[in-house]
Design a protein around this motif. Structure first.
Motif, mmCIF file in Angstrom:
data_model
loop_
_atom_site.group_PDB
_atom_site.id
_atom_site.type_symbol
_atom_site.label_atom_id
_atom_site.label_comp_id
_atom_site.label_asym_id
_atom_site.label_seq_id
_atom_site.Cartn_x
_atom_site.Cartn_y
_atom_site.Cartn_z
ATOM 1 N N HIS A 130 0.827 -1.203 0.000
ATOM 2 C CA HIS A 130 0.000 0.000 0.000
ATOM 3 C C HIS A 130 0.865 1.258 0.000
ATOM 4 O O HIS A 130 1.929 1.293 0.622
ATOM 5 C CB HIS A 130 -0.903 0.039 1.237
ATOM 6 C CG HIS A 130 -1.875 -1.088 1.318
ATOM 7 N ND1 HIS A 130 -3.025 -1.135 0.563
ATOM 8 C CD2 HIS A 130 -1.864 -2.218 2.070
ATOM 9 C CE1 HIS A 130 -3.697 -2.243 0.846
ATOM 10 N NE2 HIS A 130 -3.010 -2.918 1.759
ATOM 11 N N ARG A 131 0.392 2.275 -0.685
ATOM 12 C CA ARG A 131 0.899 3.621 -0.485
ATOM 13 C C ARG A 131 0.189 4.177 0.747
ATOM 14 O O ARG A 131 -1.008 3.947 0.938
ATOM 15 C CB ARG A 131 0.635 4.495 -1.702
ATOM 16 C CG ARG A 131 1.371 4.054 -2.954
ATOM 17 C CD ARG A 131 0.878 4.844 -4.156
ATOM 18 N NE ARG A 131 1.034 6.270 -3.961
ATOM 19 C CZ ARG A 131 0.279 7.208 -4.536
ATOM 20 N NH1 ARG A 131 -0.712 6.860 -5.358
ATOM 21 N NH2 ARG A 131 0.499 8.490 -4.302
ATOM 22 N N VAL A 132 0.913 4.935 1.588
ATOM 23 C CA VAL A 132 0.378 5.287 2.905
ATOM 24 C C VAL A 132 0.584 6.773 3.196
ATOM 25 O O VAL A 132 1.622 7.354 2.860
ATOM 26 C CB VAL A 132 1.055 4.449 4.024
ATOM 27 C CG1 VAL A 132 0.465 4.789 5.388
ATOM 28 C CG2 VAL A 132 0.896 2.960 3.730
ATOM 29 N N SER A 133 -0.409 7.370 3.852
ATOM 30 C CA SER A 133 -0.270 8.706 4.435
ATOM 31 C C SER A 133 -0.572 8.609 5.919
ATOM 32 O O SER A 133 -1.201 7.653 6.379
ATOM 33 C CB SER A 133 -1.217 9.695 3.755
ATOM 34 O OG SER A 133 -2.563 9.324 3.974
ATOM 35 N N ILE A 134 -0.143 9.622 6.682
ATOM 36 C CA ILE A 134 -0.396 9.647 8.122
ATOM 37 C C ILE A 134 -1.222 10.886 8.435
ATOM 38 O O ILE A 134 -0.920 11.988 7.970
ATOM 39 C CB ILE A 134 0.921 9.638 8.939
ATOM 40 C CG1 ILE A 134 0.648 9.603 10.444
ATOM 41 C CG2 ILE A 134 1.817 10.794 8.556
ATOM 42 C CD1 ILE A 134 0.111 8.275 10.934
ATOM 43 N N ASP A 135 -2.287 10.711 9.187
ATOM 44 C CA ASP A 135 -3.206 11.795 9.529
ATOM 45 C C ASP A 135 -3.037 12.115 11.007
ATOM 46 O O ASP A 135 -3.691 11.519 11.867
ATOM 47 C CB ASP A 135 -4.639 11.360 9.207
ATOM 48 C CG ASP A 135 -5.596 12.532 9.161
ATOM 49 O OD1 ASP A 135 -5.254 13.607 9.682
ATOM 50 O OD2 ASP A 135 -6.694 12.376 8.592
#
Length: 470
Positions: free
Chosen positions: A171-176
């Motif tokens: 997965h490509r991932v971002s952090i919120d």
């Protein structure tokens, strides 16, 4: 110029309504037609060996159209009769669309340029298995990037570990998060995007080497976004901006105006829109909202959205936006209305209804010579018929009592269950304005699930069918 002459092959029960359709269609389609009624009641039960044995093709026919559910290799018939055989639509009421679209390439809905970030809400409260399952569900439904949503005011010491787990799963991932420890750990382990950045964390988040989402200090303070963008440009930090979509009742229209302003004042900057503030916080089915939001994004060249599936009415929001972004991309690229392109987001009601009409229903009821029940939902009524009678009304319980009294021996437990199930579907269709066709599932757009027809199920079990569509 000589018109094509087409032979339409059908069963006895469909002849009347097929002729009604062709009487209107042939002049528009500029063809002539003949109808051949084989000695079967239901056109859907035809198969190639039967047609080869029973069909006689009149002189002057250019090609033959068979019912769409006809089974077998049509090349056998083409070789035998020496002219082309084609399958038509499953329902002869769809013949106008068939002839209108024949020869045209299918609509290409593979293109889109809006990226979907799907948020795993409150990830710290979930197990690793639940996080992976949710991420895979989002990916299967169109998400391009998985956003790990943390809990405001708390610090999660596993943020980096979970991000690494998702990255290793492909997965490509971002952090919120605004928590420094969470964000730094996430970026170190492969998070490519940080949500979000304003003056409260600009000093350290701009040094991480990851792309950030720049937001105003307050949604209404658009001018603060200019200062944040200037500082990000000076530090050469990759970024996109999000002017913040507000919920209805809290400045929704003003927030839409901010996106328009952002595109004008930042013409070369990537923009993101968090659409969950509308889909999650508006008590209404989300498919229509997703189309409108996708249209706004497409027209303003907003190339990413943050979407969620937390509340129950938004449980298919990711897939809805995936379909919506393709639909609006096609419409805008081709200067076409987003109509008659793709029906997968028409879920509650159907695009159109195809009724036999009272005259055709009466004609059909007079032709039936077997005990199998046919069910129709038209003219705000249920219609049930077999060789013993024709019953219609709005109360399925009353109808059941009526046709059971006509021939109680026909209704064993399994048959009664089948009829109750079908009448329930028919009543649902009447209430919602949907097309009902016996033995087929109701159409719920992309949520439609295939059903094995009762006829097929009984044949697989070696039983005689006790029901029958036309």
């Amino acid at each position: 110029m000589k018109q094509e002459r087409i032979l339409f092959v059908t069963g006895r029960l469909a002849e009347y309504s097929l002729r009604q359709v062709l009487d209107k269609l042939a002049p528009q389609g500029e063809f002539e037609y003949e109808i051949c009624v084989l000695n079967v009641q239901v056109a859907a039960l035809m198969h190639v060996p039967l047609i080869k044995r029973r069909l006689t093709v009149p002189e002057g026919i250019d090609w033959v159209m068979l019912p769409g559910l006809c089974k077998g290799d049509l090349q056998v018939l083409t070789d035998h009769f020496g002219l082309p055989f084609k399958r038509g639509p499953k329902d002869h009421f769809d013949l106008p669309e068939y002839f209108g679209q024949e020869g045209k390439p299918p609509k290409d809905l593979s293109k889109f340029d809006i990226e979907i970030l799907a948020e795993i809400n409150h990830a710290p409260f979930l197990s690793d298995a639940e996080i992976l399952q949710q991420a895979e569900h989002y990916r299967q439904n169109g998400a391009d990037l998985i956003d790990v949503g943390c809990v405001p005011g708390e610090s999660w010491n596993r943020a980096g570990e979970v991000v690494r787990m998702l990255v290793e799963a492909g997965h490509r991932v971002s952090i919120d998060s605004f928590d420094r420890a969470e964000v730094e750990a996430a970026v170190k382990n492969g998070a490519e995007l940080v949500l979000s950045c304003n003056h409260s964390n600009l000093d350290w988040v701009s040094k991480l080497g990851a792309e950030v989402v720049a937001i105003p200090d307050l949604p209404s303070d658009f001018d603060s976004l200019h200062d944040i963008v200037d500082q990000l440009l000076r530090t050469e930090t990759p970024f996109r901006i999000d002017p913040i979509l507000e919920p209805i009742g809290y400045g929704f229209t003003a927030s839409l105006e901010r996106y328009y302003r952002a595109r004008n004042e930042f013409p070369d900057v990537e923009i993101m829109m968090g659409i969950g503030n509308l889909t999650e916080l508006t008590e209404v089915d989300t498919a229509g909202m997703n189309v409108l939001l996708a249209a706004v994004c497409q027209e303003l060249q907003i190339h990413s959205v943050l979407a969620t599936e937390v509340i129950n009415w938004a449980q298919s929001a990711i897939k809805e936006f995936d379909l919506a972004r393709r639909l609006v991309k096609y419409a805008i690229d081709n200067q076409s209305l987003p109509k008659h392109i793709d029906y997968q987001l028409v879920m509650l009601r159907d695009p159109k209804l195809k009724d036999l009409g009272q005259e055709a229903l009466l004609n059909l009821s007079q032709q039936i010579r077997d005990p199998n029940y046919r069910i129709f939902a038209e003219q705000n009524q249920l219609h049930v018929m077999n060789r013993d009678g024709y019953w219609k009304g709005t109360d399925p319980y009353e109808l059941f009592d009526q046709f059971q009294a006509a021939n109680p021996k026909d209704l064993d437990a399994s048959h009664a269950f089948y009829l109750g199930y079908e009448m329930c579907k028919a009543m649902t269709a009447l209430m919602l304005g949907k097309q009902y066709q016996q033995d087929l599932p109701l159409n719920w757009g992309f949520l439609t699930q295939a059903e094995i027809s009762a006829q097929k199920r009984r044949s697989q079990q070696g039983e005689e069918p006790q029901c029958g569509p036309r």
